[in-house]
Design a protein around this motif. Sequence first.
Motif, PDB file in Angstrom:
ATOM      1  N   VAL A  19       0.910  -1.228  -0.022  1.00  0.00           N
ATOM      2  CA  VAL A  19      -0.191   0.083  -0.013  1.00  0.00           C
ATOM      3  C   VAL A  19       0.878   1.387   0.193  1.00  0.00           C
ATOM      4  CG1 VAL A  19      -1.651   1.291   1.356  1.00  0.00           C
ATOM      5  CG2 VAL A  19      -1.889  -1.338   1.202  1.00  0.00           C
ATOM      6  N   LEU A  21       3.860   1.881  -1.100  1.00  0.00           N
ATOM      7  CA  LEU A  21       4.543   1.831  -2.589  1.00  0.00           C
ATOM      8  C   LEU A  21       3.533   2.447  -3.426  1.00  0.00           C
ATOM      9  CD1 LEU A  21       6.352  -1.518  -3.068  1.00  0.00           C
ATOM     10  CD2 LEU A  21       7.396   0.823  -2.779  1.00  0.00           C
ATOM     11  N   LEU A  22       2.274   1.986  -3.249  1.00  0.00           N
ATOM     12  CA  LEU A  22       1.277   2.859  -4.282  1.00  0.00           C
ATOM     13  C   LEU A  22       0.956   4.104  -3.766  1.00  0.00           C
ATOM     14  CD1 LEU A  22      -1.242  -0.282  -4.823  1.00  0.00           C
ATOM     15  CD2 LEU A  22       0.306   0.732  -6.379  1.00  0.00           C
ATOM     16  N   LEU A  23       1.269   4.479  -2.724  1.00  0.00           N
ATOM     17  CA  LEU A  23       1.040   6.099  -2.016  1.00  0.00           C
ATOM     18  C   LEU A  23       2.180   6.971  -2.558  1.00  0.00           C
ATOM     19  CD1 LEU A  23      -0.548   5.413   1.278  1.00  0.00           C
ATOM     20  CD2 LEU A  23      -1.790   6.211  -0.808  1.00  0.00           C
ATOM     21  N   ILE A  24       3.195   6.261  -3.129  1.00  0.00           N
ATOM     22  CA  ILE A  24       4.377   7.212  -3.441  1.00  0.00           C
ATOM     23  C   ILE A  24       3.953   8.445  -4.384  1.00  0.00           C
ATOM     24  CG2 ILE A  24       6.617   7.259  -4.990  1.00  0.00           C
ATOM     25  CD1 ILE A  24       7.152   4.562  -3.733  1.00  0.00           C
ATOM     26  N   PRO A  25       3.072   8.336  -5.478  1.00  0.00           N
ATOM     27  CA  PRO A  25       2.860   9.700  -6.220  1.00  0.00           C
ATOM     28  C   PRO A  25       1.833  10.397  -5.471  1.00  0.00           C
ATOM     29  CG  PRO A  25       1.536   7.936  -7.172  1.00  0.00           C
ATOM     30  CD  PRO A  25       2.482   7.256  -6.007  1.00  0.00           C
ATOM     31  N   SER A  26       1.364  10.368  -3.933  1.00  0.00           N
ATOM     32  CA  SER A  26       0.235  10.933  -3.521  1.00  0.00           C
ATOM     33  C   SER A  26       0.799  12.478  -3.123  1.00  0.00           C
ATOM     34  CB  SER A  26      -0.253  10.370  -2.522  1.00  0.00           C
ATOM     35  OG  SER A  26       0.519   9.933  -1.400  1.00  0.00           O
ATOM     36  N   GLU A 399      -6.255  17.454  -0.327  1.00  0.00           N
ATOM     37  CA  GLU A 399      -6.697  17.553  -1.835  1.00  0.00           C
ATOM     38  C   GLU A 399      -7.435  16.387  -2.202  1.00  0.00           C
ATOM     39  OE1 GLU A 399      -2.966  17.735  -4.236  1.00  0.00           O
ATOM     40  OE2 GLU A 399      -2.518  19.676  -3.387  1.00  0.00           O
ATOM     41  N   PRO A 400      -8.279  16.852  -3.381  1.00  0.00           N
ATOM     42  CA  PRO A 400      -9.414  15.787  -3.551  1.00  0.00           C
ATOM     43  C   PRO A 400      -9.023  14.553  -3.922  1.00  0.00           C
ATOM     44  CG  PRO A 400      -9.562  17.753  -5.116  1.00  0.00           C
ATOM     45  CD  PRO A 400      -8.259  17.925  -4.068  1.00  0.00           C
ATOM     46  N   GLN A 401      -7.711  14.269  -4.593  1.00  0.00           N
ATOM     47  CA  GLN A 401      -7.195  12.857  -4.782  1.00  0.00           C
ATOM     48  C   GLN A 401      -7.016  12.101  -3.943  1.00  0.00           C
ATOM     49  OE1 GLN A 401      -3.820  11.949  -7.989  1.00  0.00           O
ATOM     50  NE2 GLN A 401      -2.864  12.441  -6.160  1.00  0.00           N
ATOM     51  N   GLU A 402      -6.799  12.414  -2.566  1.00  0.00           N
ATOM     52  CA  GLU A 402      -6.590  11.645  -1.513  1.00  0.00           C
ATOM     53  C   GLU A 402      -7.737  11.404  -0.775  1.00  0.00           C
ATOM     54  OE1 GLU A 402      -4.340  14.097  -2.309  1.00  0.00           O
ATOM     55  OE2 GLU A 402      -2.865  12.680  -3.125  1.00  0.00           O
ATOM     56  N   PRO A 404     -10.695   9.818  -1.225  1.00  0.00           N
ATOM     57  CA  PRO A 404     -11.039   8.125  -1.246  1.00  0.00           C
ATOM     58  C   PRO A 404     -10.195   7.451  -0.530  1.00  0.00           C
ATOM     59  CG  PRO A 404     -11.039   9.116  -3.515  1.00  0.00           C
ATOM     60  CD  PRO A 404     -10.623  10.164  -2.687  1.00  0.00           C
ATOM     61  N   ILE A 405      -8.812   7.716  -0.620  1.00  0.00           N
ATOM     62  CA  ILE A 405      -7.951   6.958   0.029  1.00  0.00           C
ATOM     63  C   ILE A 405      -7.847   7.223   1.611  1.00  0.00           C
ATOM     64  CG2 ILE A 405      -5.460   6.666   0.537  1.00  0.00           C
ATOM     65  CD1 ILE A 405      -5.079   7.292  -2.347  1.00  0.00           C
ATOM     66  N   LEU A 408     -11.380   5.568   2.767  1.00  0.00           N
ATOM     67  CA  LEU A 408     -11.211   4.044   2.764  1.00  0.00           C
ATOM     68  C   LEU A 408     -10.257   3.635   3.852  1.00  0.00           C
ATOM     69  CD1 LEU A 408     -11.338   3.791  -0.994  1.00  0.00           C
ATOM     70  CD2 LEU A 408     -13.122   2.783   0.692  1.00  0.00           C
ATOM     71  N   LEU A 409      -9.082   4.201   4.171  1.00  0.00           N
ATOM     72  CA  LEU A 409      -8.412   3.799   5.246  1.00  0.00           C
ATOM     73  C   LEU A 409      -8.978   3.639   6.456  1.00  0.00           C
ATOM     74  CD1 LEU A 409      -4.571   5.359   4.457  1.00  0.00           C
ATOM     75  CD2 LEU A 409      -5.116   2.937   4.679  1.00  0.00           C
TER      76      LEU A 409
ATOM     77  N   LEU B  39      -9.432   0.661  -2.138  1.00  0.00           N
ATOM     78  CA  LEU B  39      -8.411   1.523  -1.682  1.00  0.00           C
ATOM     79  C   LEU B  39      -7.192   1.172  -2.389  1.00  0.00           C
ATOM     80  CD1 LEU B  39      -6.816   3.109   0.693  1.00  0.00           C
ATOM     81  CD2 LEU B  39      -5.989   0.898   1.668  1.00  0.00           C
ATOM     82  N   SER B  42      -7.998   2.994  -5.688  1.00  0.00           N
ATOM     83  CA  SER B  42      -7.877   4.645  -5.404  1.00  0.00           C
ATOM     84  C   SER B  42      -6.374   4.997  -5.502  1.00  0.00           C
ATOM     85  CB  SER B  42      -8.444   5.073  -4.309  1.00  0.00           C
ATOM     86  OG  SER B  42      -9.855   4.591  -3.836  1.00  0.00           O
ATOM     87  N   ALA B  43      -5.657   4.176  -4.803  1.00  0.00           N
ATOM     88  CA  ALA B  43      -4.212   4.343  -4.961  1.00  0.00           C
ATOM     89  C   ALA B  43      -3.575   4.070  -6.344  1.00  0.00           C
ATOM     90  CB  ALA B  43      -3.210   3.522  -4.038  1.00  0.00           C
ATOM     91  N   MET B  46      -3.919   6.916  -8.821  1.00  0.00           N
ATOM     92  CA  MET B  46      -2.962   8.334  -8.738  1.00  0.00           C
ATOM     93  C   MET B  46      -1.879   8.097  -9.782  1.00  0.00           C
ATOM     94  SD  MET B  46      -2.697   9.163  -4.754  1.00  0.00           S
ATOM     95  CE  MET B  46      -2.043   7.798  -4.344  1.00  0.00           C
ATOM     96  N   PHE B  47      -1.686   7.178 -10.359  1.00  0.00           N
ATOM     97  CA  PHE B  47      -0.632   6.871 -11.312  1.00  0.00           C
ATOM     98  C   PHE B  47      -0.983   7.291 -12.723  1.00  0.00           C
ATOM     99  CE2 PHE B  47       2.832   4.862  -9.158  1.00  0.00           C
ATOM    100  CZ  PHE B  47       2.444   4.396  -7.925  1.00  0.00           C
ATOM    101  N   TYR B 129      -5.982  18.178 -13.647  1.00  0.00           N
ATOM    102  CA  TYR B 129      -6.038  17.593 -12.205  1.00  0.00           C
ATOM    103  C   TYR B 129      -7.183  17.220 -12.138  1.00  0.00           C
ATOM    104  CZ  TYR B 129      -5.522  16.688  -7.127  1.00  0.00           C
ATOM    105  OH  TYR B 129      -5.711  16.336  -6.121  1.00  0.00           O
ATOM    106  N   LEU B 133      -9.122  13.405 -12.204  1.00  0.00           N
ATOM    107  CA  LEU B 133      -9.839  12.931 -10.814  1.00  0.00           C
ATOM    108  C   LEU B 133     -11.223  12.348 -11.258  1.00  0.00           C
ATOM    109  CD1 LEU B 133      -8.493  12.769  -8.166  1.00  0.00           C
ATOM    110  CD2 LEU B 133      -9.667  14.895  -7.733  1.00  0.00           C
ATOM    111  N   LEU B 409       5.591   0.907 -11.513  1.00  0.00           N
ATOM    112  CA  LEU B 409       5.518   0.446  -9.828  1.00  0.00           C
ATOM    113  C   LEU B 409       4.080  -0.137  -9.480  1.00  0.00           C
ATOM    114  CD1 LEU B 409       6.804   0.870  -6.940  1.00  0.00           C
ATOM    115  CD2 LEU B 409       5.778   2.999  -6.883  1.00  0.00           C
TER     116      LEU B 409
END
Lengths: 503, 513
Positions: A19, A21-26, A399-402, A404-405, A408-409, B39, B42-43, B46-47, B129, B133, B409
């Motif tokens: 998880v 690793l997938l959050l790297i671009p956030s 920010e809106p992108q995060e 849902p994350i 959900l967390l 989850l 959603s993650a 972002m890519f 952006y 989204l 990744l």
Amino acid sequence: MDGDRRHLLLWFFAAATAVKLLLIPSYRSTDFEVHRNWLAITHSLPLSEWYFDETSQWTLDYPPFFAYFERFLSFFARLLDPKIVDLHKGLDYSADSVVYFQRITVIFSDLCLLLGVYRLTRKVETLKRNLICVLVVWSPGLLMVDHVHFQYNGFLLGWLLLSVSFLQDGRDLIGGFLFAVVLCFKHLFAVAAPVYFVYLLRHYCWAGLATGLRRLVALGSVVVAVFAAAFGPFIYNGQIQQVISRMFPFGRGLCHAYWAPNFWVFYIMLDKGLAFTLRKLGFDVQVPSASFTGGLVGDSSPFAVLPQITPLTTFVMVLLAITPCLIKAWKKPQPGLVARWIAYAYTCGFLFGWHVHEKASLHFTIPLAIVAVQSLEDAKHYFLVSIVSCYSLFPLLYEPQEYPIKVLLLLLHSMVMWLGFTALYSDEKALKKEGGEIKSKFEMGCIEKGYLIGLVLVEIVSQFLHPYFLGDRYAFMPLMLISTYCAVGIMYSWIWQLLKILT
Amino acid sequence: MPKKNLSGDGTAAPIDTWWWLSHKGTTTSFLCISLFALLIRSAVSMFPYSGAGTPPKFGDFEAQRHWMEITTNLPAIDWYRNGTHNDLTYWGLDYPPLTAYQSYIHGLLLRFFNPDSVSLFSSRGHESYIGKLLMRWTVLSSDALIFFPAALFFVLVYHRNRAKSQVAWHIAIILLNPCLILIDHGHFQYNCISLGLTVGAIAAVLCGSEVLTCVFFTLALSHKQMSAYFAPAFFSHLLGKCLRRKNPILSLLKLGIAVIATFVIVWWPYLHSVDDFLMVLSRLAPFERGIYEDYVANFWCTTSILIKWKKLFTTPSLKFMSLAATVLASLPSMVHQIFSPSNEGFLYGLLNSSMAFYLFSFQVHEKSILMPFLAATLLALKIPDHFNHLTYYALFSMFPLLCRDNLLLPYLTLHLLFTLIYHSQLPKTKASSFSFTNFPGYVFLLRTHFVISLVLHVVYLTIQPPQKYPFLFDALIMILCFSYFVMFAIYTNYTQWNFSSHFRSADKEKKQI
């Protein structure tokens, strides 16, 4: 069996790593640039200039061990991309190399947290051990703060948990040593120092005159050695004054820009409420010139009616709040209760401290996870406080992108907690029958349920209704609402913990 | 305290470590796992998406956005027609009407929050952006509203009469389908809708409600014509079932009416004239694009290294050859289902027919591996070892595509996540009479495949291919994956065919799962 146990812990860690690793671009906060700047400072400048450099506004304000840690990391950073550690050219550098590098260092440093959990749960039975692992390694607050916002809390809390594990084993000297190490990484952990001091004195050093004195000297010299290793070079250079002033910046106000959900929220609200009422009744109440977030401006107070709060006041209040715990620790120092006392100390520090960040709630939710599996009441309490503290971290990721994350967390964490706790406190006989209706003793009370549902309402109001009906007006209101509502939950947790310690 | 199983000889069987997650029943575990699945989605969202920042054509993301632009600004009859506002050479619609309706609904959403992204003409190549989204959230919501409920329906029906200890594992395998997540939420597509409808149809078959099956499957076909990969299995199974009824003609008629009614309702705007209907059909089957494109691990593309199909034969003859090959490849499984239909056999049939289509059909894309892979996830409990390898090679066959999209990744992370989930609780399989591992060279062959694939991963990422053969490494990956898929297809076809012999020897009155 031990191999199985280790495998499972590694499994949890690996799943969390996927998880992360997938959050790297956030989204990354300014803390990302802060740490990159520290990589640059510690790499490009000699030790004597670390605490003096002002090339960037993000100056070094952690104790020296953290600076040495950054120095260690900067070695690898330079191998990857020299621009990361360039003091001038690296400013606000945001290429893939630096993002991946820094994010991966946080992921690696979480191994420290895993080690702490491993040591702590060696003697705990399987289900409880798995639960503690899930609550700590998969903590949503830690994921949000460390791996999105960007910080190294997992690493630091790992050291703290290691220290607690040694204390629980009765190996006080190492426990004390590790705590001194933690203090030299981040001085914010010093809030629990009184507890350590009292406990170690009473438990370790109170063993007859000769042994006691010998142990006291041993402990003292260990602590002094740690501090010497950290601050020694700076004392030698005569820079200790500068280091201390960087570590304790008093230019800041009582509250952070976003009010942490602590006691002062109520104090401020009360002050504003009283000022409003008194004005309406005809009294002449001056509008204060200072603000809560700004520094202390001479004698002017940001409070209209109530007495001004100084750092000294907060210090005294925190100490007063911890005192019942200290008395208990003095009277009967039990290794099994150490985690509880430390968590309580950090709760007091959070509630009454000066310029507290909401991220500091991690300092008591992580140690409380160890305690949460010890009894049904602990479980219910933890269920509430971990959800509230995680929710209070929401405004950090705006920010809106995060969105849902983070939602959900929190939902996932609540569900896993609920499943784990109901399984832990279920009727044993029913479990033996496959497919039987399993009734669990884990049931939240009406008030708690109502409070948690209220959290959902607060989120709907602050996130959807407020922007829809009021747009940009009163932009502070949603944050104020979240702060106040969460502060209620944290106050409840403090009172509950206090009562639990006293009885 | 966790349950402990003590076998007869006194040694303790491994404790079920995940009982605490699944003790509250299937639906609760499903909810918990679906939160985690959302989850992860959603993650991954972002890519980057396909064609990000690559004018003038961009990629699938721009295609979907363009369809939203067309459907919200033009009347339905013009969506498939070349016109001044609808230039079919720039990402013209090439999926059936349900995709168009779905684009319309999503387009309305986008228009409400960000009108610039779907305004006619001016929004071409629009990248922002908030635009990204909103598009990502449309895929996420489609997944949550269609695929997830269908998966729940399937799991509830499939595990009705089984031991509950492996439900959670199966749910995780279905929901955390790495290929689907990477394509839908990474590359950007809406496979979750057609695959979700297909899963719904499959669940309806297992449930016994055949009319519902027909409705769902027709909807799936009307969303993406690639759902036809499963058509032989559905057709043969339903035919087989109907032939065993008292009045087969009536049953067939009922199903036929269900199919036609659904079809008419969905395709209504295009059924007013034969021309309109043919106009849509011509968009759905672009035969002029040739028998294969890029490097996909199917028969035609792989053998084209030795036999230059495109040079030796004309397109119409290639069409005929691929049709014949596909029909022949799916024939054994179809015949088996017509003569001895069963639920378990049906699931194998789905796997076999979709694999046959993938290997032999016309104009197959790398992404089409999703179809056989979905069928494999549904059957995962029965073929765990083979499923493990299939996942690896299915992902590997998409590796070049994902590298082009900068999704390296997520690719590696989802590999890791899949391995963790797979090994969290290895399902116990009955020793079957036929097992590949009995073949002397099989394990060795598999191991060499694996080592070569690891080497290819590194080589593809680090070394530049020679000037003369710029797609050398893509071709090598394709050959490796193709050889595994062939072995897999042989195994599953054999297993399905063997299935009927189990029935004939077993008690005929025994109710099938």
